[in-house]
Write an enzyme that holds these catalytic residues in place. Structure first.
Site, PDB file in Angstrom:
ATOM      1  N   LYS A 194     -10.497  -4.755  -4.187  1.00 34.25           N
ATOM      2  CA  LYS A 194     -11.581  -3.745  -4.330  1.00 34.25           C
ATOM      3  C   LYS A 194     -11.010  -2.692  -4.547  1.00 34.25           C
ATOM      4  O   LYS A 194     -11.935  -1.688  -5.294  1.00 34.25           O
ATOM      5  CB  LYS A 194     -12.560  -3.990  -3.198  1.00 34.25           C
ATOM      6  CG  LYS A 194     -11.999  -3.284  -1.885  1.00 34.25           C
ATOM      7  CD  LYS A 194     -13.057  -3.645  -0.848  1.00 34.25           C
ATOM      8  CE  LYS A 194     -12.731  -4.321   0.263  1.00 34.25           C
ATOM      9  NZ  LYS A 194     -11.614  -3.794   1.117  1.00 34.25           N
ATOM     10  N   LYS A 219      -3.623  -9.746  -7.053  1.00 32.88           N
ATOM     11  CA  LYS A 219      -4.510 -10.242  -6.363  1.00 32.88           C
ATOM     12  C   LYS A 219      -5.839  -9.457  -6.844  1.00 32.88           C
ATOM     13  O   LYS A 219      -5.812  -8.174  -6.900  1.00 32.88           O
ATOM     14  CB  LYS A 219      -4.397 -10.158  -4.787  1.00 32.88           C
ATOM     15  CG  LYS A 219      -5.283 -10.457  -3.807  1.00 32.88           C
ATOM     16  CD  LYS A 219      -5.126 -10.103  -2.383  1.00 32.88           C
ATOM     17  CE  LYS A 219      -5.425  -8.622  -2.003  1.00 32.88           C
ATOM     18  NZ  LYS A 219      -6.642  -8.499  -1.190  1.00 32.88           N
ATOM     19  N   LYS A 273       0.851  -1.154  -0.086  1.00 31.74           N
ATOM     20  CA  LYS A 273       0.111   0.067  -0.090  1.00 31.74           C
ATOM     21  C   LYS A 273       0.596   1.209   0.009  1.00 31.74           C
ATOM     22  O   LYS A 273       0.443   2.330  -0.655  1.00 31.74           O
ATOM     23  CB  LYS A 273      -0.986   0.016   0.928  1.00 31.74           C
ATOM     24  CG  LYS A 273      -1.843  -1.200   1.010  1.00 31.74           C
ATOM     25  CD  LYS A 273      -3.474  -0.757   1.640  1.00 31.74           C
ATOM     26  CE  LYS A 273      -4.547  -1.952   1.138  1.00 31.74           C
ATOM     27  NZ  LYS A 273      -5.546  -1.560   1.913  1.00 31.74           N
TER      28      LYS A 273
HETATM   29  P1  ATP Z   1      -8.215  -3.286  -0.655  1.00 32.15           P
HETATM   30  O1  ATP Z   1      -7.940  -3.191  -2.085  1.00 32.15           O
HETATM   31  O2  ATP Z   1      -8.923  -2.156  -0.014  1.00 32.15           O
HETATM   32  O3  ATP Z   1      -6.925  -3.557   0.055  1.00 32.15           O
HETATM   33  P2  ATP Z   1      -9.102  -5.879  -0.623  1.00 32.15           P
HETATM   34  O4  ATP Z   1     -10.052  -5.979  -1.890  1.00 32.15           O
HETATM   35  O5  ATP Z   1      -7.535  -6.371  -0.931  1.00 32.15           O
HETATM   36  O6  ATP Z   1      -9.061  -4.613  -0.165  1.00 32.15           O
HETATM   37  P3  ATP Z   1      -9.756  -6.532   1.915  1.00 32.15           P
HETATM   38  O7  ATP Z   1     -10.631  -5.564   2.473  1.00 32.15           O
HETATM   39  O8  ATP Z   1      -8.340  -6.483   2.271  1.00 32.15           O
HETATM   40  O9  ATP Z   1      -9.665  -6.698   0.412  1.00 32.15           O
HETATM   41  O10 ATP Z   1     -10.145  -7.965   2.459  1.00 32.15           O
HETATM   42  C1  ATP Z   1     -11.297  -8.539   2.862  1.00 32.15           C
HETATM   43  C2  ATP Z   1     -11.273  -9.777   3.148  1.00 32.15           C
HETATM   44  O11 ATP Z   1     -11.423 -10.587   1.915  1.00 32.15           O
HETATM   45  C3  ATP Z   1     -10.015 -10.314   3.802  1.00 32.15           C
HETATM   46  O12 ATP Z   1     -10.215 -11.441   4.589  1.00 32.15           O
HETATM   47  C4  ATP Z   1      -9.129 -10.785   2.656  1.00 32.15           C
HETATM   48  O13 ATP Z   1      -8.013 -11.705   2.904  1.00 32.15           O
HETATM   49  C5  ATP Z   1     -10.063 -11.336   1.661  1.00 32.15           C
HETATM   50  N1  ATP Z   1      -9.717 -11.070   0.320  1.00 32.15           N
HETATM   51  C6  ATP Z   1      -9.610  -9.835  -0.288  1.00 32.15           C
HETATM   52  N2  ATP Z   1      -9.217 -10.135  -1.629  1.00 32.15           N
HETATM   53  C7  ATP Z   1      -9.308 -11.568  -1.901  1.00 32.15           C
HETATM   54  C8  ATP Z   1      -8.799 -12.232  -2.849  1.00 32.15           C
HETATM   55  N3  ATP Z   1      -8.460 -11.612  -4.033  1.00 32.15           N
HETATM   56  N4  ATP Z   1      -8.783 -13.662  -2.864  1.00 32.15           N
HETATM   57  C9  ATP Z   1      -9.361 -14.092  -1.580  1.00 32.15           C
HETATM   58  N5  ATP Z   1      -9.515 -13.467  -0.459  1.00 32.15           N
HETATM   59  C10 ATP Z   1      -9.342 -12.017  -0.609  1.00 32.15           C
END
Ligand code: ATP
Ligand code: LTN
Length: 334
Positions: free
Chosen positions: A199, A196, A114
């Site tokens: 969002k 990955k 980040k």
């Molecule tokens: P940001 O982009 O704001 O960092 P993010 O999309 O990476 O957000 P998080 O809010 O960090 O998502 O994650 C929410 C939950 O979903 C966490 O438990 C995380 O481990 C899981 N998660 C997020 N993205 C994935 C993914 N691509 N595959 C599997 N699990 C995920």
């Protein structure tokens, strides 16, 4: 007395929930909602480590709550709340900052990722975030923390902090286990299978959102990056065929089929048949969630009653742990 094991997790309302958030985390929560005592929250305090538009943050926090419910988390059986409504998170977060080492925080991959993405705003909160996450967890004395693979490192740090604290003051915190799904723990971007699905990704083509229209989902799957090999064969090989492996993981997670079954199902058919089939399976999985979430979103009074009751229940439990901590570290009782 209630003998159920305790589960807790949270998601930042930093963007619209994706298929990754669903398969990596929420699906696992919903499937276990009956057999555990569950706490799930909107981690709004974490989301401000990256600059947010206030109106959008407010909207997404409520939408996220509606989506939790639509994914099957019954507010009567699960404690659903907004992190900033339970002041004990900030308070224990500060305490745990003083029991978390600079070196430990420096090793966190989420911080490195980040800060690389937000070079003009590498703030203290982004760095100390895992101490707040440890507080989120330890306040509720959970047995399990259901998260995707990317959060394993933060869960391990939480365990280390809990053990360190317990080592000094006696058994104050339960040391929780991360609970990571076998399939779907790391869903990759459809446009870049080496990163990955996220969002807050700037490129919406890589992410499938829970509230997305079926035709848009189908279009994204049809355009999903497969592999540059000429084999055109559905075979699970994450090293050489990461795009296909990712689509297979998605298909496996939504249908419950094994990789062998998927290979057999598409033998001799190529990606042209496989990609729309994955799209269709995802559309059908998300359809009821999208419809139910839209319905719930239109009932603001209901949402308010859910998060108020949730904060009250969460606060009661959190306060017990916080008092114990304050007493142990030597703060004078009010
Ligand atoms: P940001 O982009 O704001 O960092 P993010 O999309 O990476 O957000 P998080 O809010 O960090 O998502 O994650 C929410 C939950 O979903 C966490 O438990 C995380 O481990 C899981 N998660 C997020 N993205 C994935 C993914 N691509 N595959 C599997 N699990 C995920
Ligand atoms: N760090 C997590 C969100 C999060 C969380 C938590 C998850 C904040 N507090 C407590 C589980 C338990 C993330 O970025 N996905």
């Amino acid at each position: 007395m209630d003998e159920k094991k305790v589960m807790l997790s949270g998601i930042q309302p930093s963007g619209d929930l994706t298929l990754g958030s669903y398969l990596g985390a929420i699906k696992n929560w919903a499937e276990r909602a009956e057999s555990f005592d569950c706490y799930y929250f909107m981690a709004d305090m974490h989301s401000i480590t990256v600059r947010q538009d206030p109106a959008a943050l407010r909207r997404r926090t409520l939408e996220q709550l509606a989506q939790y419910i639509a994914c099957g988390l019954d507010p009567e059986k699960n404690t659903l709340f907004i992190q900033s409504h339970v002041h004990q998170h900030a308070e224990l977060g500060w305490v745990l900052n003083c029991y978390t080492m600079f070196g430990e925080l420096s090793r966190m991959t989420q911080f490195k990722d980040k800060s690389a993405k937000n070079k003009d705003n590498i703030n203290g909160g982004l760095f100390t975030y895992p101490a707040l996450m440890a507080a989120d967890i330890l306040l509720y004395q959970p047995d399990y923390v259901p998260v995707g693979e990317d959060q394993k490192q933060h869960c391990e740090l939480t365990r280390d902090v809990a053990q360190r604290f317990n080592g000094i003051y006696g058994d104050v915190f339960k040391v929780p286990e991360p609970y990571i799904p076998k399939v779907g723990a790391r869903i990759m971007s459809l446009s870049d299978p080496l990163s990955k699905m996220s969002k807050s990704d700037k490129d919406p083509a890589g992410s499938i959102y829970l509230m997305e229209k079926p035709e848009d989902i189908q279009r994204k799957f049809k355009r999903a990056v497969t592999d540059s090999d000429t084999e055109n064969c559905v075979r699970y090989d994450p090293v050489n065929k990461p795009g296909v492996a990712n689509l297979m993981a998605i298909y496996a997670a939504v249908t419950g089929k094994s990789f062998d079954e998927i290979e057999a199902e598409f033998a001799g058919q190529g990606y042209g048949k496989f990609k729309p089939a994955v799209g269709e399976a995802v559309v059908e999985t998300l359809r009821p969630i999208r419809e139910e979430a839209s319905r719930i979103m239109s009932d603001k009074a209901y949402l308010e009653s859910v998060y108020r009751a949730g904060a009250e229940r969460a606060s009661y439990v959190a306060e017990k742990t916080l008092r114990k901590v304050y007493k142990k570290i030597g703060f004078v009782a009010r």
